[in-house]
Design an enzyme around this catalytic site. Structure first.
Site, PDB file in Angstrom:
ATOM      1  N   TYR A 135       1.753  11.511  -2.957  1.00  0.00           N
ATOM      2  CA  TYR A 135       2.054  11.831  -4.197  1.00  0.00           C
ATOM      3  C   TYR A 135       1.055  12.794  -4.823  1.00  0.00           C
ATOM      4  CZ  TYR A 135       4.763   7.490  -3.405  1.00  0.00           C
ATOM      5  OH  TYR A 135       5.774   6.923  -3.064  1.00  0.00           O
ATOM      6  N   PRO A 148      13.091   9.529  -7.578  1.00  0.00           N
ATOM      7  CA  PRO A 148      14.430   8.973  -7.372  1.00  0.00           C
ATOM      8  C   PRO A 148      15.207   8.839  -8.808  1.00  0.00           C
ATOM      9  CG  PRO A 148      12.770   7.236  -6.333  1.00  0.00           C
ATOM     10  CD  PRO A 148      11.927   8.451  -7.473  1.00  0.00           C
ATOM     11  N   HIS A 370       7.180   8.741  -9.080  1.00  0.00           N
ATOM     12  CA  HIS A 370       7.025   7.695  -8.014  1.00  0.00           C
ATOM     13  C   HIS A 370       5.561   7.311  -7.694  1.00  0.00           C
ATOM     14  CE1 HIS A 370       8.400   5.451  -4.629  1.00  0.00           C
ATOM     15  NE2 HIS A 370       9.547   6.286  -4.158  1.00  0.00           N
ATOM     16  N   SER A 456      21.070 -10.094   9.242  1.00  0.00           N
ATOM     17  CA  SER A 456      20.626  -9.869   8.088  1.00  0.00           C
ATOM     18  C   SER A 456      21.290  -8.564   7.697  1.00  0.00           C
ATOM     19  CB  SER A 456      19.108  -9.292   8.505  1.00  0.00           C
ATOM     20  OG  SER A 456      18.804  -7.961   8.012  1.00  0.00           O
ATOM     21  N   ASP A 458      20.793  -6.114   5.849  1.00  0.00           N
ATOM     22  CA  ASP A 458      19.804  -4.817   5.788  1.00  0.00           C
ATOM     23  C   ASP A 458      19.895  -4.351   7.160  1.00  0.00           C
ATOM     24  OD1 ASP A 458      17.797  -3.184   4.339  1.00  0.00           O
ATOM     25  OD2 ASP A 458      16.568  -3.650   6.220  1.00  0.00           O
ATOM     26  N   TYR A 480      13.610   6.454   8.789  1.00  0.00           N
ATOM     27  CA  TYR A 480      12.618   6.017   7.937  1.00  0.00           C
ATOM     28  C   TYR A 480      13.243   4.838   7.027  1.00  0.00           C
ATOM     29  CZ  TYR A 480       8.474   5.981   4.441  1.00  0.00           C
ATOM     30  OH  TYR A 480       7.623   5.510   3.702  1.00  0.00           O
ATOM     31  N   SER A 484       8.243  -3.242   2.108  1.00  0.00           N
ATOM     32  CA  SER A 484       7.325  -3.515   1.154  1.00  0.00           C
ATOM     33  C   SER A 484       5.848  -4.093   1.873  1.00  0.00           C
ATOM     34  CB  SER A 484       7.910  -4.630   0.145  1.00  0.00           C
ATOM     35  OG  SER A 484       6.962  -4.931  -0.670  1.00  0.00           O
ATOM     36  N   SER A 582      16.456   3.627   2.132  1.00  0.00           N
ATOM     37  CA  SER A 582      15.783   2.534   1.387  1.00  0.00           C
ATOM     38  C   SER A 582      16.709   1.719   0.890  1.00  0.00           C
ATOM     39  CB  SER A 582      14.810   3.289   0.441  1.00  0.00           C
ATOM     40  OG  SER A 582      14.141   2.353  -0.275  1.00  0.00           O
ATOM     41  N   GLN A 583      16.444   0.324   0.922  1.00  0.00           N
ATOM     42  CA  GLN A 583      17.190  -0.548   0.041  1.00  0.00           C
ATOM     43  C   GLN A 583      16.426  -0.815  -1.168  1.00  0.00           C
ATOM     44  OE1 GLN A 583      18.493  -5.224  -0.018  1.00  0.00           O
ATOM     45  NE2 GLN A 583      17.992  -4.488   1.761  1.00  0.00           N
TER      46      GLN A 583
HETATM   47  N1  COA Z   1      21.647 -15.154   8.654  1.00  0.00           N
HETATM   48  C1  COA Z   1      22.158 -15.376   7.480  1.00  0.00           C
HETATM   49  N2  COA Z   1      21.561 -14.672   6.210  1.00  0.00           N
HETATM   50  C2  COA Z   1      20.439 -13.942   6.507  1.00  0.00           C
HETATM   51  C3  COA Z   1      20.159 -13.562   7.569  1.00  0.00           C
HETATM   52  C4  COA Z   1      20.762 -14.315   8.719  1.00  0.00           C
HETATM   53  N3  COA Z   1      20.503 -14.099  10.270  1.00  0.00           N
HETATM   54  N4  COA Z   1      19.318 -12.908   7.856  1.00  0.00           N
HETATM   55  C5  COA Z   1      18.892 -12.563   6.423  1.00  0.00           C
HETATM   56  N5  COA Z   1      19.896 -13.224   5.761  1.00  0.00           N
HETATM   57  C6  COA Z   1      19.953 -13.339   4.099  1.00  0.00           C
HETATM   58  C7  COA Z   1      18.497 -13.429   3.561  1.00  0.00           C
HETATM   59  O1  COA Z   1      18.112 -14.907   3.517  1.00  0.00           O
HETATM   60  C8  COA Z   1      19.012 -12.647   2.171  1.00  0.00           C
HETATM   61  O2  COA Z   1      19.735 -13.844   1.318  1.00  0.00           O
HETATM   62  P1  COA Z   1      19.608 -13.645  -0.078  1.00  0.00           P
HETATM   63  O3  COA Z   1      20.800 -12.743  -0.590  1.00  0.00           O
HETATM   64  O4  COA Z   1      20.004 -15.119  -0.490  1.00  0.00           O
HETATM   65  O5  COA Z   1      18.318 -13.242  -0.845  1.00  0.00           O
HETATM   66  C9  COA Z   1      19.689 -11.771   2.723  1.00  0.00           C
HETATM   67  O6  COA Z   1      20.236 -11.962   3.733  1.00  0.00           O
HETATM   68  C10 COA Z   1      19.056 -10.136   2.792  1.00  0.00           C
HETATM   69  O7  COA Z   1      18.112 -10.320   3.591  1.00  0.00           O
HETATM   70  P2  COA Z   1      17.923  -8.985   4.615  1.00  0.00           P
HETATM   71  O8  COA Z   1      19.269  -8.078   4.617  1.00  0.00           O
HETATM   72  O9  COA Z   1      17.529  -9.400   5.852  1.00  0.00           O
HETATM   73  O10 COA Z   1      17.205  -8.262   3.634  1.00  0.00           O
HETATM   74  P3  COA Z   1      15.921  -8.327   2.811  1.00  0.00           P
HETATM   75  O11 COA Z   1      16.447  -8.714   1.478  1.00  0.00           O
HETATM   76  O12 COA Z   1      14.907  -9.208   3.421  1.00  0.00           O
HETATM   77  O13 COA Z   1      15.139  -7.011   2.590  1.00  0.00           O
HETATM   78  C11 COA Z   1      13.700  -5.021   2.854  1.00  0.00           C
HETATM   79  C12 COA Z   1      14.655  -6.244   3.697  1.00  0.00           C
HETATM   80  C13 COA Z   1      13.014  -4.526   4.094  1.00  0.00           C
HETATM   81  C14 COA Z   1      14.555  -4.243   2.499  1.00  0.00           C
HETATM   82  C15 COA Z   1      12.809  -5.529   2.170  1.00  0.00           C
HETATM   83  O14 COA Z   1      12.081  -6.512   2.603  1.00  0.00           O
HETATM   84  C16 COA Z   1      11.785  -4.887   1.433  1.00  0.00           C
HETATM   85  O15 COA Z   1      10.921  -4.427   1.869  1.00  0.00           O
HETATM   86  N6  COA Z   1      12.332  -4.352   0.223  1.00  0.00           N
HETATM   87  C17 COA Z   1      11.495  -3.354  -0.431  1.00  0.00           C
HETATM   88  C18 COA Z   1      11.962  -1.945  -0.115  1.00  0.00           C
HETATM   89  C19 COA Z   1      11.021  -1.177  -1.044  1.00  0.00           C
HETATM   90  O16 COA Z   1       9.906  -0.984  -1.563  1.00  0.00           O
HETATM   91  N7  COA Z   1      12.173   0.167  -1.612  1.00  0.00           N
HETATM   92  C20 COA Z   1      11.808   1.108  -2.613  1.00  0.00           C
HETATM   93  C21 COA Z   1      11.481   2.373  -2.163  1.00  0.00           C
HETATM   94  S1  COA Z   1      11.378   3.339  -3.537  1.00  0.00           S
END
Ligand code: COA
Length: 655
Positions: A135, A148, A370, A456, A458, A480, A484, A582-583
């Site tokens: 940054y 963003p 950011h 999952s 994501d 990339y 978190s 990014s999510q």
């Molecule tokens: N079966 C059924 N459900 C599942 C599953 C599986 N095998 N794996 C995951 N799920 C569910 C989770 O329990 C979660 O449920 P919810 O909707 O009730 O919360 C949902 O699916 C989403 O999980 P998943 O898709 O695996 O993603 P996550 O929410 O764990 O997110 C990251 C993953 C990496 C995006 C997140 O941990 C992260 O780091 N976020 C921050 C990113 C960030 O900082 N971005 C900003 C940049 S500016």
């Protein structure tokens, strides 16, 4: 004093009012609104804020320190992730270099020792390095490259009146959030049952990036500080006004007072001013030099200080519509760079951490700088504010009941600065022309469908990106994803590398006409599981990117040559992220967007909802290879093909 508290009290030298101190605050929330969920009337009445260390920071001391991973583990993982990216010969050469770096008593071990010492000394051994390299030391313009944009759902108004009314409610909602930060009553964020670091929350309001000639700095004026700011800045027609929104007891002015003062501001700025704000879109060295010269003038110094200290900025924009772009594509442009000098780019201050834009046609969005925070705390603030707006009960159109000061911020601008503004204008026009943005909601299914398939969401989306990229480019690319690191003290992000041996095997099966659905599903599950495993490792502090960067920076810090591992073409290839993803999940139907990090790459931001997924895809026209619309269409196709495989595979092979 505990180091965390010390950091909380750290304020800028530019702050007025001298020493920071913690105080007990009496604070009345005057605005009445329905509490979300219960739909009952809530008047919070008078509350006494807890002292520093309240609920919001209650878990802070229990957080672990961000670890330094074992050197051999990182080197092993580094080689593994190179496999789908480089040819066998290149791989063998790189393996030699990596083995040499990691040999006992080699350079790797020496640098690792340095990191371990730093780990002992600091709360977070990586935090300052990250802040400087990602940054404050980054010299390209913050617009598109760093900051963003967030697109709000289109609001139900289409008039100047509606614009001002919405702005007043938005301000009230943000002040309500500010109150929760001031009183430290926000709930601690949790992930997988674990508390997360809340440090970023007190660095988003009353915060600003300050341009420097070689490096910028970041300032924050938290609300529990003596003389903490009580004003916001409102931009209209390129004019800037400081508007008082809290009274001397830090009580928010009423909605009707804010509404009437916004009208006054509009009345006082009917003729457009010199677009000084364009300077904040410039290369940081250029802007840093201008800022340094300009602030020698007392009037300019005062106006800069007002902007820097303000709680946030509200930009009352005009509605413009660039031909050939959808409504939301336009709002994304407005959020990322102001839409161009003929639109609203001069009506911005891109150094301000939080900047909200509101147009008369119901278009609303924001841009955030950011340096201090990732998307999640910002999205939490936006979700809170939109809930607040939906539930405000106070009437807006009654006479103002208090006097809130308005101050026009004046600037003395010389002819040289006017020339630099003109240059900034042409550079920004080119940037806008080069940038492609596709805001593309995918409505056929959302995360619930993927969860039902026991995967999952994501990781599933990341595999769709891999498939799409390969389809369009005939080769894989380093990818990339932000993960978190907030389970650690002052943690920011680690890179989740989505390209893997498993993702490649899956992609090739999907593109092979002879592959059966059962094989595709089996390989999809394997690739999704591999991605999830990498994600878990990265978020537990066992990623490779921050560690590798740390080793390189340690070499520079102790005066060693940059080791060969970082000069190797394989390293460049593995860090040339042609997909930067990014999510950013949100409760409301928001879409976040950001620019590509590579000139020949894509920026891919997604917000998965139960029944749909919002995607924002960016690319540059200057690269003949990339096209955001084409990517968007191919991505939709990939997601549907993955669903089709799941639904046509024999039932026993689906799990
Ligand atoms: N079966 C059924 N459900 C599942 C599953 C599986 N095998 N794996 C995951 N799920 C569910 C989770 O329990 C979660 O449920 P919810 O909707 O009730 O919360 C949902 O699916 C989403 O999980 P998943 O898709 O695996 O993603 P996550 O929410 O764990 O997110 C990251 C993953 C990496 C995006 C997140 O941990 C992260 O780091 N976020 C921050 C990113 C960030 O900082 N971005 C900003 C940049 S500016």
């Amino acid at each position: 004093m505990k180091s965390f508290a010390r950091k909380l009290l750290c304020i800028s030298k530019e702050a007025e009012g001298g020493q920071a101190s913690v105080m007990q605050m009496r604070h009345t929330v005057a605005i009445t609104y329905k509490s979300v969920g219960t739909q009952t009337l809530v008047d919070r009445g008078t509350q006494t804020a807890p002292i520093l260390g309240g609920r919001m920071f209650s878990q802070q001391k229990s957080l672990s320190k961000f670890p330094v991973p074992p050197l051999q583990q990182t080197l092993y993982k580094y080689l593994l992730q190179l496999q789908p990216l480089v040819g066998p010969e290149e791989y063998e050469q790189t393996k030699q270099i990596v083995d040499d770096f990691g040999k006992p008593e080699g350079m790797g071990e020496k640098l690792q020792m340095g990191l371990l010492q730093k780990f002992k000394r600091k709360d977070n051994w990586f935090a300052d390095w990250w802040s400087d390299t990602a940054y404050l030391g980054y010299r390209e313009p913050v617009v598109v490259n760093v900051s963003p944009g967030i697109i709000f759902p289109r609001q139900d108004f289409n008039s100047l009146e509606g614009q001002i009314e919405f702005a007043a409610k938005l301000i009230a909602g943000l002040l309500d959030y500010n109150y929760q930060i001031a009183t430290q009553t926000l709930a601690v964020d949790m992930l997988g049952g674990q508390p997360l670091c809340m440090d970023q929350y007190h660095k988003i309001l009353a915060a600003c990036r300050i341009p420097g000639v070689k490096k910028d700095k970041f300032v924050v004026f938290p609300p529990y500080q003596v003389n903490s700011p009580r004003h916001i800045v409102v931009a209209h027609n390129n004019h800037f006004f400081a508007l008082e929104v809290l009274d001397e007891d830090k009580k928010p002015f009423s909605l009707s007072t804010i509404y009437h003062q916004l009208k006054n501001i509009m009345d006082q700025s009917q003729v457009a001013a010199v677009p000084l704000g364009l300077l904040t879109t410039e290369h940081r060295n250029t802007w840093g030099k201008v800022y340094k010269t300009m602030k020698k003038d007392a009037t300019n110094y005062h106006s800069f200080d007002k902007i820097n200290r303000s709680l946030f900025m509200v930009c009352l924009d005009k509605s413009t519509h660039a031909e050939g772009h959808s409504f939301y594509d336009n709002i994304a442009r407005e959020a990322l760079y102001g839409g161009g000098s003929r639109s609203n780019s001069g009506n911005r201050w891109f150094d301000k951490t939080l900047q909200f834009l509101i147009r008369p046609d119901g278009g609303v969005g924001m841009c955030y700088e950011h340096s201090s925070a990732e998307g999640p705390p910002i999205i939490t603030l936006v979700d809170h504010t939109l809930d607040f707006i939906a539930n405000v009960l106070d009437s807006i159109d009654k006479p103002a009941d208090e006097t809130a000061d308005i101050e026009r911020l004046e600037f003395n601008i010389n002819s040289k600065t006017v020339d630099i503004i003109d240059e900034a204008k042409s550079r920004l026009e080119s940037l806008g022309d080069e940038l492609q943005i596709s805001i593309a909601p995918f409505t056929e299914f959302g995360k619930n469908y993927v969860k039902k398939q026991m995967m999952s969401p994501d990781a599933f989306i990341q595999m769709a990106f891999q498939l799409t990229y390969y389809k369009l480019h005939g080769e894989p690319t380093a990818t990339y994803e932000s993960g978190s690191l907030r389970k650690f003290q002052y943690g920011r992000t680690e890179t989740i590398r989505s390209l893997s041996v498993d993702s490649q095997v899956f992609v090739k099966a999907m593109l092979n006409a002879a592959s059966q659905p059962s094989e595709k599903v089996h390989l999809l599950r394997k690739a999704v599981a591999a991605h999830k495993a990498y994600t878990k490792d990265a978020m537990a502090g066992d990623g490779i990117d921050r560690h590798l960067l740390g080793l390189k920076l340690m070499a520079i810090e102790i005066g060693e040559n940059v080791p060969e591992i970082f000069m190797d073409p394989s390293f460049s290839k593995s860090t040339h992220f042609r997909m930067s993803t990014s999510q950013v999940p949100a409760k409301h139907d928001l879409t976040m967007c950001f620019g590509p990090v590579a000139p020949d790459g894509y920026g891919l931001c997604y917000n998965p909802h139960p029944d749909h997924i919002n995607f924002a895809i960016t690319a540059y026209n200057t690269s003949p290879e990339t096209d955001s619309d084409k990517f968007s269409r191919a991505l939709r196709e990939s997601l549907l093909e993955m669903k089709e495989a799941l639904e046509t595979a024999p039932p026993q092979s689906r799990l």
